[in-house]
Design a protein around this motif. Structure first.
Motif, PDB file in Angstrom:
ATOM      1  N   ALA A 175       0.813  -1.219   0.000  1.00  0.00           N
ATOM      2  CA  ALA A 175       0.000   0.000   0.000  1.00  0.00           C
ATOM      3  C   ALA A 175       0.841   1.262   0.000  1.00  0.00           C
ATOM      4  CB  ALA A 175      -0.913  -0.002   1.237  1.00  0.00           C
ATOM      5  N   MET A 176       2.094   1.154   0.367  1.00  0.00           N
ATOM      6  CA  MET A 176       2.926   2.329   0.584  1.00  0.00           C
ATOM      7  C   MET A 176       3.145   3.153  -0.683  1.00  0.00           C
ATOM      8  SD  MET A 176       6.826   2.455   2.022  1.00  0.00           S
ATOM      9  CE  MET A 176       6.380   1.318   3.326  1.00  0.00           C
ATOM     10  N   TYR A 177       3.623   2.523  -1.739  1.00  0.00           N
ATOM     11  CA  TYR A 177       3.979   3.281  -2.937  1.00  0.00           C
ATOM     12  C   TYR A 177       2.763   3.864  -3.658  1.00  0.00           C
ATOM     13  CZ  TYR A 177       8.637   1.451  -2.154  1.00  0.00           C
ATOM     14  OH  TYR A 177       9.848   1.162  -1.585  1.00  0.00           O
ATOM     15  N   PRO A 178       1.651   3.122  -3.796  1.00  0.00           N
ATOM     16  CA  PRO A 178       0.456   3.753  -4.379  1.00  0.00           C
ATOM     17  C   PRO A 178      -0.055   4.923  -3.541  1.00  0.00           C
ATOM     18  CG  PRO A 178       0.233   1.371  -4.418  1.00  0.00           C
ATOM     19  CD  PRO A 178       1.437   1.674  -3.593  1.00  0.00           C
ATOM     20  N   ALA A 179      -0.028   4.787  -2.210  1.00  0.00           N
ATOM     21  CA  ALA A 179      -0.520   5.870  -1.343  1.00  0.00           C
ATOM     22  C   ALA A 179       0.321   7.129  -1.518  1.00  0.00           C
ATOM     23  CB  ALA A 179      -0.504   5.417   0.114  1.00  0.00           C
TER      24      ALA A 179
END
Length: 398
Positions: A201-205
């Motif tokens: 979830a980190m990079y898309p967020a």
């Protein structure tokens, strides 16, 4: 109309994310490759190293024993034991792994006829695998020697040698292979799954918030005829999708890797590592990880909203990584078990629950409490994310 607007934002963000190489690597490639590398790769290497260490001869140093010639002679004939010449600095030799152990034979051990024999001290490098193997071989030799001495004394007194060993003591495993694997590896696997949920979830967020600001496209999106609540929910669903895909691929890869590892290794080998994770455990871990993925997705969007650039968002999220890793690692500590109080601590509760699920233990009361509490935390995180998206001071920080 609300769901239609959210769907429009979701599809738009999905198309852009599929073009982003960093997102594809963190969401798809890493979870697919991580567990095979850890299970088959590192597991195979570990099994090979343990097997090699068990077969390798151990160099040891004998202290004393000048009046116990038969013992020294017998010790020199033990398989995979090499007695090196005497030297005064045996502690340094063990510490530097020049020798693996040292054994101190007390004076008069061979000639002693009393019931209380003086102790035989074995000096090792605690934690060193080869040192442990050396100590085991030395201990077995002296145990056999002690039993032989006892049998000789019984025979001399015309008593049966069976008095020395009137009964056997045996250990018998009574639980399934799944529970054994869960107890052995149950803390590591949930930790990896939790980390995969977070990184997925980190990079898309960061890209959908700080990345939009850095590309100066945030204003364009906000000027569209869609409410901000719908915009943030569409972005949230995309981040959640990435997190769930990463989690799903992780647990599938985990199950396939454990199955493949069992087929590749020699089960009869004493160094064999037994990992058995059933399909039910894999599905249960994924179900428990769902509300946690929601929590991570909403929290990451909220934190990234405060950043003005992608790089700044990374610095903001770094402390969150620590907050996630600490409770996830706590499940690996021996003796830490799921309790009603721990069931309310986010991340730690899921980690401990996954450990039980992998072992095939289903406490439905704890499962319900953890699922409910994590869902409440996730709902609160979504609410905060929506509120932050309505604040101009957060969206347009200068």
């Amino acid at each position: 109309m609300a769901w239609r607007n959210i769907g429009i934002v979701y599809r738009k963000e999905m198309l852009e994310s599929l073009r982003d190489r960093r997102t594809l690597i963190s969401t798809i490639l890493v979870p697919i490759l991580l567990f095979p590398v850890l299970t088959v790769g590192l597991g195979g290497v570990a099994m090979s190293l343990i097997g090699e260490a068990s077969r390798q001869a151990s160099r040891i140093r004998v202290l004393g024993g000048s009046d116990s010639g038969a013992i020294l002679k017998g010790l020199g004939k033990v398989k995979n034991l090499i007695v090196v010449p005497p030297s005064p600095n045996y502690v340094d030799l063990i510490s530097n792994k020049k020798i693996r152990a040292a054994v101190e034979i007390p004076p008069g051990l061979q000639a002693s006829s009393s019931d209380a024999y003086p102790p035989v001290e074995i000096y090792i490098f605690s934690g060193d695998l080869k040192s442990s193997f050396a100590a085991t071989r030395i201990e077995k030799f002296f145990s056999d020697y002690r039993d032989a001495r006892a049998r000789e004394r019984l025979t001399a007194q015309h008593m049966p040698a069976s008095l020395l060993k009137s009964f056997d003591i045996q250990q018998q495993n009574v639980v399934s292979a799944e529970k054994v694997a869960g107890e052995t590896f149950g803390g590591i696997i949930p930790y990896l799954v939790i980390i995969m949920c977070l990184t997925g979830a980190m990079y898309p967020a960061m890209d959908l918030t700080a990345g939009e600001k850095e590309r100066a496209t945030m204003e364009t999106i906000l000027s569209s005829p869609i409410s901000r609540s719908h915009l943030v929910l569409g972005k949230f669903l995309l981040v959640l999708t990435a997190s769930l895909v990463t989690a799903a691929l992780s647990v599938i890869s985990m199950g396939v890797s454990s199955w493949a590892f069992q087929r590749l290794q020699d089960q009869s080998s004493p160094a064999a590592i037994h990992i058995k994770i059933g399909l039910g455990a894999v599905a249960s871990v994924f179900m428990v990880a769902f509300p946690l993925a929601v929590l991570f997705s909403a929290a990451l969007i909220t934190i990234s909203l405060f950043a003005k650039s992608y790089k700044e968002a990374q610095s903001y999220i770094s402390p969150l990584m620590i907050l996630v890793i600490v409770p996830a690692v706590a499940a690996m500590i021996p003796g830490v078990e799921l309790t009603p109080k721990l069931s309310l601590i986010p991340i730690l509760n899921v980690s401990l629950l996954c450990k039980d699920l992998i072992a095939g233990t289903y406490h439905w009361g704890s499962i319900s409490l953890i699922f409910l509490s994590t869902s409440v935390y996730a709902a609160a995180a979504i609410f905060i994310a929506v509120r932050m998206f309505h604040r101009e001071s957060v969206l347009f920080r200068s």
